[in-house]
Design an enzyme around this catalytic site. Structure first.
Site, PDB file in Angstrom:
ATOM      1  N   SER A   1      30.267 -16.199   2.977  1.00  0.00           N
ATOM      2  CA  SER A   1      31.088 -15.692   4.232  1.00  0.00           C
ATOM      3  C   SER A   1      32.712 -16.696   4.814  1.00  0.00           C
ATOM      4  O   SER A   1      32.952 -17.485   3.108  1.00  0.00           O
ATOM      5  CB  SER A   1      30.084 -16.126   5.269  1.00  0.00           C
ATOM      6  OG  SER A   1      31.036 -17.634   5.895  1.00  0.00           O
ATOM      7  N   LYS A   2      33.246 -15.876   4.747  1.00  0.00           N
ATOM      8  CA  LYS A   2      34.642 -16.791   4.823  1.00  0.00           C
ATOM      9  C   LYS A   2      34.419 -18.243   5.801  1.00  0.00           C
ATOM     10  O   LYS A   2      35.592 -19.181   5.008  1.00  0.00           O
ATOM     11  CB  LYS A   2      35.152 -16.358   6.158  1.00  0.00           C
ATOM     12  CG  LYS A   2      36.704 -15.021   5.436  1.00  0.00           C
ATOM     13  CD  LYS A   2      37.391 -14.707   7.425  1.00  0.00           C
ATOM     14  CE  LYS A   2      37.773 -13.269   7.066  1.00  0.00           C
ATOM     15  NZ  LYS A   2      38.150 -12.681   8.031  1.00  0.00           N
TER      16      LYS A   2
END
Ligand code: GLU
Ligand code: ZN
Length: 492
Positions: free
Chosen positions: A252-253
């Site tokens: 994910s980010k």
């Protein structure tokens, strides 16, 4: 076979989306099927036109073409869910009249309170069926309070079993699948309704997507059944394992970069991203790691997709990117680096004739040495920058351009200045410098050419020196040597 890619692009497509798209596409293409691209934008507060265009652009850049979808249409369109809202609400109405759905008047606070009570009692929280059988009086009372009901699906008792194309047989006990919302109080249809209605109406036969959607499968199957799809005509599902970040958590980010647009901007080739995502959970079967999209399609089968989650490794992607860069035909490589040079203002748009000359001459000097196309700007900058903007890196100047280098630079300048206009070629440049610096001054090549490289390229590391000097030409070369001589630093 009809497969689909159905993102809800609330930003750039991420690697997980593209992996689903790639595997669906390869599966469909391998079997000669139709690839449908559908945008799941029922929530237009999150999905904008700009995101939709960017998603289409990313798919195109990856080489994943669609047979039906945005921009081209098709027999089952429109392919934007926001343009099909009445289709979903009509089905919701039908489900209510069939008894497969009902109005639920519970407020968010009431739902939350009851979920807390379930948790406190050690039961899994979920909708408790409160409004399944309201009397006419109860409905009137809620209506009189001004409540706007949601439409909730009545999940049948029993269980759902299907054979996942990746994971094998999967069963969900419906005791763990509470009744779910199809249409919000404001009339907005939700994902589970829209996705199932569209997969049915668009005659999708195979759904390949991320494992995060596995748990919504029993709900979707229940909606298909309510639409009248017989059990033997349900689509098949293949759920791809999740992609992990370096810390073992879902990518994910927070633990990596997921935006495909970022990778493109940073000089990754679509071919490399495809090859790497293909390797992440699938194998060609013969240990071959380097393959093209066409080769993937040729060999692709979901049965060889690994059901274990795979860890994303940026270094590995970068290594593959370097291989793919080296494998490009020279002219193609030159074409691919050009936008990266234009982006930093080193090359005009369109390129001038001189830009073209330097790019095509410089490209072969750097193609073997880079892992990202962005590196081209650093490596070729000294050839493209105009003389007024050329400068030597301060650190390079301090180490390689001190008064100690004066004899070398003077000898190099004299030797090169003596070369006639027509004699400015790589072999004559090399011969002249070797004679002047190695033979006559008796220097080791490393000491001989280091200061010349620093003065002319501004760096201690550069593309091959003699070829670079030929490309740069005599006038800028001599100007840079003289400028270096004029500004030598005190001895280190
Ligand atoms: N639109 C959903 C999402 O982007 C995926 C739908 C699906 O593949 O079933 O999460
Ligand atoms: Zn309710």
């Amino acid at each position: 076979m009809r497969v689909r890619f159905a993102p809800s692009p609330s930003g750039d497509l991420h690697l997980g989306n593209i992996r689903s798209a790639l595997y669906s596409w390869a599966y469909g293409r391998h079997h000669g099927g139709t690839f449908v691209f559908r945008i799941e934008d029922t929530d237009r507060s999150r999905v904008t036109d700009e995101h939709i265009h960017a998603a289409a652009d990313t798919l195109r850049w990856m080489g994943l073409d669609w047979d039906e979808g945005p921009e081209i249409g098709g027999p089952y369109g429109p392919y934007l869910q926001s343009q099909r809202l009445d289709v979903y609400t009509e089905w919701a109405q039908r489900f209510i009249s069939q008894g497969d759905a009902y109005h639920c008047y519970c407020s968010p606070d009431e739902l939350e309170e009851r979920r807390d009570a379930q948790r406190a009692a050690g039961r899994p929280p979920g909708y408790d069926g409160h409004c399944r059988a309201l009397t006419g009086d109860e409905v009137s009372a809620y209506e009189a309070e001004g409540r706007r009901p949601v439409v909730r699906f009545r999940m049948p008792d029993g269980s759902t079993t299907f054979t996942d194309l990746v994971r094998g047989e999967v069963t969900f006990d419906h005791r763990h699948v509470p009744d779910f919302v199809l249409v919000r109080g404001d009339g907005m249809p939700l994902y589970t309704l829209a996705v199932a209605v569209d997969d049915t109406l668009m005659k999708i036969t195979h759904i390949v997507r991320g494992e995060d959607l596995l748990s919504s499968t029993p709900r979707q199957v229940a909606v298909y059944r309510a639409m009248g799809v017989p059990p033997d005509e349900l689509p098949e599902f293949g759920h791809l394992p999740i992609v992990l970040g370096p810390d073992g958590q879902r990518l994910s980010k927070r633990n990596g970069v997921v935006s495909v647009a970022w990778y493109r901007h940073e000089g990754f080739l679509a071919e490399a991203i495809i090859n790497y995502l293909a390797l992440l959970g699938w194998s060609l079967g013969d240990d071959r790691e380097d393959f093209s999209l066409a080769e993937m399609v040729e060999a692709f089968d979901l049965s060889r997709v690994n059901s274990n989650s795979a860890r994303f490794d940026l270094r590995k992607l970068e290594a593959i990117n370097g291989d793919k860069i080296r494998a490009l035909p020279a002219s193609e490589f030159a074409a691919r680096i050009t936008p990266f040079l234009q982006r930093v203002g080193l090359v005009a748009d369109p390129p001038t004739e001189d830009d073209e000359r330097v790019i095509s001459g410089g490209a072969p000097l750097i193609q073997e040495r880079m892992n990202r196309l962005t590196e081209a700007a650093d490596m070729l900058g000294f050839l493209l920058v105009d003389q007024a903007h050329f400068s030597v890196e301060p650190e390079t100047a301090a180490r390689s351009l001190t008064v100690d280098s004066q004899p070398v630079l003077e000898a190099a300048t004299a030797a090169l200045a003596a070369l006639g206009e027509g004699a400015w070629t790589t072999p004559t440049i090399e011969a002249a410098l070797r004679r002047a610096l190695v033979d006559e001054l008796g220097l080791k090549p490393k000491h001989a050419f280091g200061p010349v490289r620093a003065a002319v390229t501004g760096r201690r590391i550069s593309p091959p020196l003699f070829e670079s000097l030929e490309l740069l030409g005599p006038v800028p070369t001599l100007a840079r040597l003289r400028a270096a001589l004029a500004g030598l630093a005190p001895a280190a």
